[in-house]
Design an enzyme around this catalytic site. Structure first.
Site, mmCIF file in Angstrom:
data_model
loop_
_atom_site.group_PDB
_atom_site.id
_atom_site.type_symbol
_atom_site.label_atom_id
_atom_site.label_comp_id
_atom_site.label_asym_id
_atom_site.label_seq_id
_atom_site.Cartn_x
_atom_site.Cartn_y
_atom_site.Cartn_z
ATOM 1 N N LEU A 91 3.664 -0.106 1.525
ATOM 2 C CA LEU A 91 4.733 -0.439 2.271
ATOM 3 C C LEU A 91 4.694 -1.649 3.176
ATOM 4 C CD1 LEU A 91 4.276 3.025 4.006
ATOM 5 C CD2 LEU A 91 6.202 2.363 2.287
ATOM 6 N N GLU A 133 -5.606 2.005 -0.684
ATOM 7 C CA GLU A 133 -5.986 1.905 0.840
ATOM 8 C C GLU A 133 -7.426 1.568 1.255
ATOM 9 O OE1 GLU A 133 -3.223 2.574 2.558
ATOM 10 O OE2 GLU A 133 -2.158 3.318 0.614
ATOM 11 N N HIS A 136 -6.931 -1.954 1.733
ATOM 12 C CA HIS A 136 -6.657 -2.454 2.884
ATOM 13 C C HIS A 136 -7.900 -2.632 4.078
ATOM 14 C CE1 HIS A 136 -2.231 -2.789 2.560
ATOM 15 N NE2 HIS A 136 -2.224 -1.603 1.769
HETATM 16 NI NI NI Z 1 -0.902 -0.726 1.005
#
Ligand code: NI
Length: 156
Positions: A91, A133, A136
């Site tokens: 995203l 994730e 991140h």
């Molecule tokens: Ni991502």
């Protein structure tokens, strides 16, 4: 609940490491609700705290199956096995998709939003999403790991 602003490509925060969550208080519960709402709004399968500007070790994943959204707090990847070549997006990198090698299976530990320590054995898309994730939280983004020459830019 509220949709939060997404941090996108070029924002320095995406390369910063997130910190452990010490207490799952009301602010964290609100953050969780907002992260889920934000992920759904943009049709994502995962979203990490840093992507809404919060450098805390938390991410949410929703494969839009019967398991509903899963909340991972202070996750640890315990074990990885095998490899899978997958197409990935993020995203924070709108309309960009590329091929990447991820583990085929992962075992991860995390605390859920009720404070319970959980373990999950994941494969395929869930394994991919957990690894994406988790990166991140370490300040790593998928575009730095892709198979060279596989990036595709999609028009909206
Ligand atoms: Ni991502």
């Amino acid at each position: 609940m509220a949709v939060r602003n997404l941090r996108i490509d070029g924002d320095d925060i995406l390369s910063k490491k997130s910190r452990e969550i010490e207490k799952i208080d009301e602010r964290i519960q609100e953050l969780i609700d907002d992260m889920i709402e934000t992920m759904h709004k943009y049709n994502g399968v995962g979203l990490a705290g840093v992507q809404v500007g919060v450098l805390k070790r938390i991410f949410v994943i929703d494969l839009y199956d019967n398991n509903g959204p899963i909340v991972f707090i202070n996750p640890k990847i315990i074990k990885t096995k095998g490899k899978q070549e997958v197409t990935e997006g993020c995203l924070s990198f709108p309309n960009q998709f590329a091929k990447i090698i991820r583990p085929a299976e992962v075992v991860a530990e995390y605390t859920d939003r009720n404070g319970k320590r959980m373990q999950v054995k994941a494969k395929e898309l869930l394994a991919q999403a957990i690894c994406h994730e988790y990166d991140h939280l370490e300040g790593e983004v998928f575009v730095d790991k892709i198979i060279p020459g596989t990036m595709e830019y999609m028009e909206e």
